[in-house]
Enzyme design. Structure first.
Site, PDB file in Angstrom:
ATOM      1  N   TYR A  47       9.425  -7.010 -27.355  1.00  0.00           N
ATOM      2  CA  TYR A  47      10.877  -6.863 -27.388  1.00  0.00           C
ATOM      3  C   TYR A  47      11.289  -5.716 -28.295  1.00  0.00           C
ATOM      4  O   TYR A  47      10.464  -5.158 -29.033  1.00  0.00           O
ATOM      5  CB  TYR A  47      11.551  -8.170 -27.825  1.00  0.00           C
ATOM      6  CG  TYR A  47      11.522  -8.458 -29.318  1.00  0.00           C
ATOM      7  CD1 TYR A  47      10.353  -8.854 -29.954  1.00  0.00           C
ATOM      8  CD2 TYR A  47      12.667  -8.325 -30.102  1.00  0.00           C
ATOM      9  CE1 TYR A  47      10.325  -9.119 -31.316  1.00  0.00           C
ATOM     10  CE2 TYR A  47      12.653  -8.599 -31.456  1.00  0.00           C
ATOM     11  CZ  TYR A  47      11.479  -8.987 -32.059  1.00  0.00           C
ATOM     12  OH  TYR A  47      11.454  -9.243 -33.413  1.00  0.00           O
ATOM     13  N   LEU A  74       5.392  -3.955 -39.084  1.00  0.00           N
ATOM     14  CA  LEU A  74       6.080  -3.330 -37.962  1.00  0.00           C
ATOM     15  C   LEU A  74       6.520  -1.925 -38.387  1.00  0.00           C
ATOM     16  O   LEU A  74       7.079  -1.768 -39.485  1.00  0.00           O
ATOM     17  CB  LEU A  74       7.309  -4.160 -37.563  1.00  0.00           C
ATOM     18  CG  LEU A  74       7.969  -3.630 -36.292  1.00  0.00           C
ATOM     19  CD1 LEU A  74       7.189  -4.082 -35.065  1.00  0.00           C
ATOM     20  CD2 LEU A  74       9.408  -4.080 -36.185  1.00  0.00           C
TER      21      LEU A  74
HETATM   22  N1  PLP Z   1       9.672  -5.815 -39.856  1.00  0.00           N
HETATM   23  C1  PLP Z   1       9.807  -6.863 -39.016  1.00  0.00           C
HETATM   24  C2  PLP Z   1       8.816  -7.971 -39.083  1.00  0.00           C
HETATM   25  C3  PLP Z   1      10.869  -6.913 -38.099  1.00  0.00           C
HETATM   26  O1  PLP Z   1      10.990  -7.966 -37.257  1.00  0.00           O
HETATM   27  C4  PLP Z   1      11.814  -5.858 -38.079  1.00  0.00           C
HETATM   28  C5  PLP Z   1      12.928  -5.866 -37.141  1.00  0.00           C
HETATM   29  O2  PLP Z   1      13.069  -6.723 -36.313  1.00  0.00           O
HETATM   30  C6  PLP Z   1      11.647  -4.792 -38.988  1.00  0.00           C
HETATM   31  C7  PLP Z   1      10.561  -4.804 -39.845  1.00  0.00           C
HETATM   32  C8  PLP Z   1      12.624  -3.664 -39.028  1.00  0.00           C
HETATM   33  O3  PLP Z   1      12.482  -2.843 -37.883  1.00  0.00           O
HETATM   34  P1  PLP Z   1      13.689  -1.952 -37.371  1.00  0.00           P
HETATM   35  O4  PLP Z   1      14.093  -1.075 -38.507  1.00  0.00           O
HETATM   36  O5  PLP Z   1      13.087  -1.168 -36.243  1.00  0.00           O
HETATM   37  O6  PLP Z   1      14.768  -2.859 -36.940  1.00  0.00           O
END
Ligand code: PLP
Length: 282
Positions: free
Chosen positions: A33, A203
């Site tokens: 997703y 992530l």
């Molecule tokens: N880390 C995790 C585990 C996340 O689920 C998310 C966002 O859903 C992020 C970091 C931050 O990612 P982003 O800046 O792309 O929203």
């Protein structure tokens, strides 16, 4: 301004969208997703989100799906909903097939998109910061793939709420600080920003990347390096970053005050710079 869902080519009110029980996302968490947000009617960092989605799809050996098709589906649903400050979920599963762990011989990925009003962080948390606990990171070894397998994140978040705080920070069994349940994490130490390097254990946040870029643009030093819980507890500032979170100070961890106990200079400055960039639609 209707809240809409896109389901394999059809757009409908969210409450009318249905996914079959044999969808592999539901059965096995076999789905990836993305979450994008819009500011003043424009979606932020669409291509970066599509890049990460492609990495997630190929990381799980999904059949190729044309990037243009996904972009078109996102933009059409977003435009149809006409919600200026929207949160857009894109979820792609390996499709519907009789229950069997093995991949279906001919998978037909299901694409689901929802567009609704974006949740705003309560003003109080922006002004006063949030409190967090640390939890052992029990997640799998491919946290760089944005899958719907979020049970450890769900349990950690609930543990935080049950403890009367707002979020949980994953720390590896060896003591390395990873990230929070839905945000990346930065600390400020000796006037320099530090964040976990891009490895399969976190992530690759789009907000993280945008903020590093903003820091470089403004001559602020950011070091991508491992640090442990003690370094975090002794930091001048700790803050979280993410599409929902934007930039949010963590002012107490495991009942211990961080820095001055209020939102720090870096987090406030970066929050303003991020909002300015997102508002410009870049
Ligand atoms: N880390 C995790 C585990 C996340 O689920 C998310 C966002 O859903 C992020 C970091 C931050 O990612 P982003 O800046 O792309 O929203």
């Amino acid at each position: 301004m209707p809240e809409l869902a896109y389901l394999n080519g059809d757009i409908m009110p969210i409450d009318q969208a249905r996914v079959p029980v044999e969808d592999r996302g539901y059965q096995f968490g076999d789905a990836v997703y993305e979450y994008l947000a819009s500011y003043k009617g424009r979606l932020f960092a669409v291509e970066a989100h599509l890049d990460r989605l492609e990495n997630s799809l190929s990381g799980l050996s999904f059949p190729p799906i044309a990037r243009d098709r996904i972009r078109e589906a996102i933009l059409t649903t977003f435009e149809r909903a006409a919600i200026p400050r929207a949160g857009v979920y894109v979820q792609i599963s390996r499709g519907v097939a009789p229950r069997n762990h093995a991949f279906p011989a001919q998978p037909h990925p299901q694409i689901v998109i929802t567009v609704r009003q974006a949740p705003e962080t309560p003003e109080r948390y922006i002004k006063e910061g949030i409190r967090a606990i640390t939890v052992t990171d029990i997640r799998w070894g491919r946290c760089d793939i944005k899958t719907v397998l979020l049970l450890p994140n769900v349990l950690a978040k609930q543990q935080a709420l049950d403890a009367g705080v707002q979020d949980a920070i994953f720390v590896s069994p060896e003591g390395v600080v990873r990230e929070a349940t839905a945000s990346n994490l930065f600390i400020c130490k000796d006037g320099r920003l530090m964040t976990h390097p891009l490895t399969p254990n976190i992530l690759p946040g789009i907000t993280r990347a945008v903020l590093i870029d903003i820091c470089h643009e403004h001559g602020m030093e950011v070091v991508e390096a491992f640090f442990d819980r003690q370094a975090m507890m002794e930091a001048e500032e700790v803050f979280l970053t993410g599409t929902v979170t934007e930039v949010l100070s963590v002012v107490a961890i495991d009942d211990q005050t961080i820095g001055t106990g209020g939102p720090g200079h870096w987090a406030s400055r970066l929050r303003a710079l991020l909002e300015a960039r997102a508002g410009d639609g870049q």
